[in-house]
Design an enzyme around this catalytic site. Structure first.
Site, PDB file in Angstrom:
ATOM      1  N   GLU A  49       0.743  -1.156  -0.129  1.00 23.74           N
ATOM      2  CA  GLU A  49      -0.050  -0.092   0.036  1.00 23.74           C
ATOM      3  C   GLU A  49       0.905   1.269  -0.037  1.00 23.74           C
ATOM      4  OE1 GLU A  49      -1.793   0.925   3.906  1.00 23.74           O
ATOM      5  OE2 GLU A  49      -3.581   1.512   2.990  1.00 23.74           O
ATOM      6  N   ASN A 121      -7.063   6.136  -1.717  1.00 24.48           N
ATOM      7  CA  ASN A 121      -5.932   5.146  -1.437  1.00 24.48           C
ATOM      8  C   ASN A 121      -6.346   3.951  -2.366  1.00 24.48           C
ATOM      9  OD1 ASN A 121      -4.086   3.517  -0.417  1.00 24.48           O
ATOM     10  ND2 ASN A 121      -4.484   3.845   1.941  1.00 24.48           N
ATOM     11  N   LYS A 139      -9.596   1.946  -1.741  1.00 25.27           N
ATOM     12  CA  LYS A 139      -9.515   1.302  -0.313  1.00 25.27           C
ATOM     13  C   LYS A 139     -11.073   1.854   0.190  1.00 25.27           C
ATOM     14  CE  LYS A 139      -7.158   1.189   4.349  1.00 25.27           C
ATOM     15  NZ  LYS A 139      -5.736   1.633   4.365  1.00 25.27           N
ATOM     16  N   GLU A 159      -6.098   8.580   7.825  1.00 25.50           N
ATOM     17  CA  GLU A 159      -6.555   8.280   6.190  1.00 25.50           C
ATOM     18  C   GLU A 159      -7.918   8.856   5.947  1.00 25.50           C
ATOM     19  OE1 GLU A 159      -5.659   4.115   4.798  1.00 25.50           O
ATOM     20  OE2 GLU A 159      -4.805   3.927   6.597  1.00 25.50           O
ATOM     21  N   CYS A 210      -4.797  -3.231   3.304  1.00 29.71           N
ATOM     22  CA  CYS A 210      -4.310  -2.894   4.588  1.00 29.71           C
ATOM     23  C   CYS A 210      -5.598  -3.394   5.555  1.00 29.71           C
ATOM     24  CB  CYS A 210      -3.657  -1.694   5.137  1.00 29.71           C
ATOM     25  SG  CYS A 210      -3.012  -1.747   6.509  1.00 29.71           S
ATOM     26  N   ASN A 235       0.436  -1.106   5.409  1.00 27.47           N
ATOM     27  CA  ASN A 235       1.504  -0.296   6.247  1.00 27.47           C
ATOM     28  C   ASN A 235       0.742  -0.303   7.464  1.00 27.47           C
ATOM     29  OD1 ASN A 235       3.096   2.140   4.504  1.00 27.47           O
ATOM     30  ND2 ASN A 235       1.517   1.476   3.481  1.00 27.47           N
TER      31      ASN A 235
HETATM   32  N1  CDT Z   1      -2.961   1.332   6.516  1.00 23.92           N
HETATM   33  C1  CDT Z   1      -3.966   0.851   7.392  1.00 23.92           C
HETATM   34  O1  CDT Z   1      -4.814   0.771   7.096  1.00 23.92           O
HETATM   35  N2  CDT Z   1      -3.505   0.726   8.847  1.00 23.92           N
HETATM   36  C2  CDT Z   1      -4.543   0.181   9.511  1.00 23.92           C
HETATM   37  C3  CDT Z   1      -4.457   0.443  11.080  1.00 23.92           C
HETATM   38  C4  CDT Z   1      -5.621   0.145  11.594  1.00 23.92           C
HETATM   39  S1  CDT Z   1      -5.573   0.149  13.124  1.00 23.92           S
HETATM   40  C5  CDT Z   1      -5.671  -1.654  13.738  1.00 23.92           C
HETATM   41  C6  CDT Z   1      -4.273  -1.368   9.675  1.00 23.92           C
HETATM   42  O2  CDT Z   1      -5.356  -2.079   9.443  1.00 23.92           O
HETATM   43  O3  CDT Z   1      -3.125  -1.875   9.527  1.00 23.92           O
END
Ligand code: CDT
Length: 360
Positions: A49, A121, A139, A159, A210, A235
């Site tokens: 990502e 995203n 996303k 985000e 993600c 990420n």
């Molecule tokens: N980039 C991204 O989507 N990060 C989210 C953070 C969520 S907090 C659990 C992830 O799912 O890793």
């Protein structure tokens, strides 16, 4: 031609990219990983990502000129500008030269027909055979807050401030050229149309970004379209001061949840998945590594061992998906949709009513 559904695929994990790192340096690193993939006869490489930049949603950036630096421009007139933009052209040229399909995440700055600009995203799938972008995913499950919290010892996740939720849904797609002898629409004669074509055509793929991987509904949308391979870039923060536990404890738990979500998603939808990290310390913020390739059994068949740039590859046979697609997860036979309405009718929880006080 006899059909073989075996492909060598890879995740090209990227180590940290700092705010100040120029795109050209990142593209050089990505190209190096592609060259390495070629040596292992890889046909498809998945990048993370927001692969081209640091994970900028950890920063409070509000000046539009500054924000624009982290996005790739695309428009209704030129929807595939990524292929020709100076920032990214070289990556696609190398993928084409090496005959390797690639999938990567990036910040998309979309200018619509009405002149409206929307930021997403985004993840795309590029086919070297077609020299074209075959599919785009924006996303859906954006984590974090729309407003900065501006608290001391607090890791921001912005985000919802930087992006709009994706508007393209979970659309699976077929990819030509990855397997030999795939059944094509015009091979199916009218007389044969009673015979199932399932598992015989070009591979069916889906993409997630993600946080999406934590949502079984997202995987199931692809499962319902017969997906055999889900590509996912992430990420994922390994540490936030506002959460309980030491850095080591938090990182271990984050990796546990990551593996759990990807293994369950692959198993419950009888598909392979390639899950690729951006990892390491970016601008002081820790991102987990553990890029994994998962089989339809739910087992991890390849995993990264560092937090830096690292290619992990596996030979996968998509025919393996049939065992559970025709068995325990034969959706047509076993799903009980008359009991699932709550899932699509509302987002939040409605707890069952409180119990009456019981006289003692
Ligand atoms: N980039 C991204 O989507 N990060 C989210 C953070 C969520 S907090 C659990 C992830 O799912 O890793």
């Amino acid at each position: 031609m006899a059909s073989s559904r075996t492909i060598t695929v890879a995740a090209a994990q990227l180590g940290a990219i700092q705010l100040a790192t120029p795109r050209s340096e990142v593209i050089d690193r990505m190209v190096k990983l592609l060259d390495q993939a070629k040596e292992s006869e890889v046909r498809l490489v998945v990048f993370p990502e927001l692969a081209l930049t640091t994970f900028f949603p950890r920063h409070i950036i509000q000046d539009p000129t500054e924000v624009a630096k982290y996005f790739e421009p695309e428009s209704a007139e030129n929807p595939k500008a990524l292929l020709t933009n100076d920032n990214t052209r070289m990556l696609f040229e190398r993928a084409k030269d090496l005959s390797i399909d690639i999938s990567l995440g990036y910040g998309e700055r979309w200018s619509g027909n009405d002149g409206k600009i929307t930021h997403y995203n985004t993840m795309i799938y590029y086919s070297a055979k077609r020299n074209d972008i075959l599919a785009k995913y924006r996303k859906v499950h954006l984590p974090g807050t729309k407003e900065p919290m501006r608290k001391p010892d607090f890791a921001e996740q912005l985000e919802k401030m930087f992006f709009e939720p994706g508007d393209l849904g979970f659309q699976a797609f077929r990819v030509p050229g990855l397997v030999d002898g795939a059944l094509k629409a015009n091979d199916v004669e009218v007389a044969q149309q009673t015979t199932s074509t399932e598992g015989k055509g070009d591979p069916i793929l889906g993409m997630l970004l993600c946080n999406d991987r934590r949502w079984p509904e997202a995987w199931r949308c692809y499962g319902m379209q017969g997906a055999e391979l889900v590509l996912e870039g992430y990420n994922t923060r390994g540490y936030a001061p506002q959460h309980p536990g030491t850095e080591k404890e938090q990182e271990e738990l984050a990796i546990f949840h990551h593996r759990l979500a990807c293994q369950a998603g692959s198993y419950q939808n009888a598909c392979f998945s390639i899950n690729c990290a951006k990892a390491g310390y970016e601008d002081g913020g820790l991102l987990i590594a553990s890029s994994i390739i998962v089989a339809p059994s739910g087992k991890i068949i390849a995993e990264s061992t560092t937090s830096g740039d690292e290619l992990i590859a596996a030979q996968i046979d998509l025919a393996e998906c049939r065992f559970n697609k025709e068995g325990v997860f034969n959706f047509g036979k076993h799903r009980a949709i008359e009991h699932y309405s709550r899932i699509a009718e509302r987002t939040g929880v409605h707890e069952v009513p409180l119990l009456a006080d019981e006289a003692v």
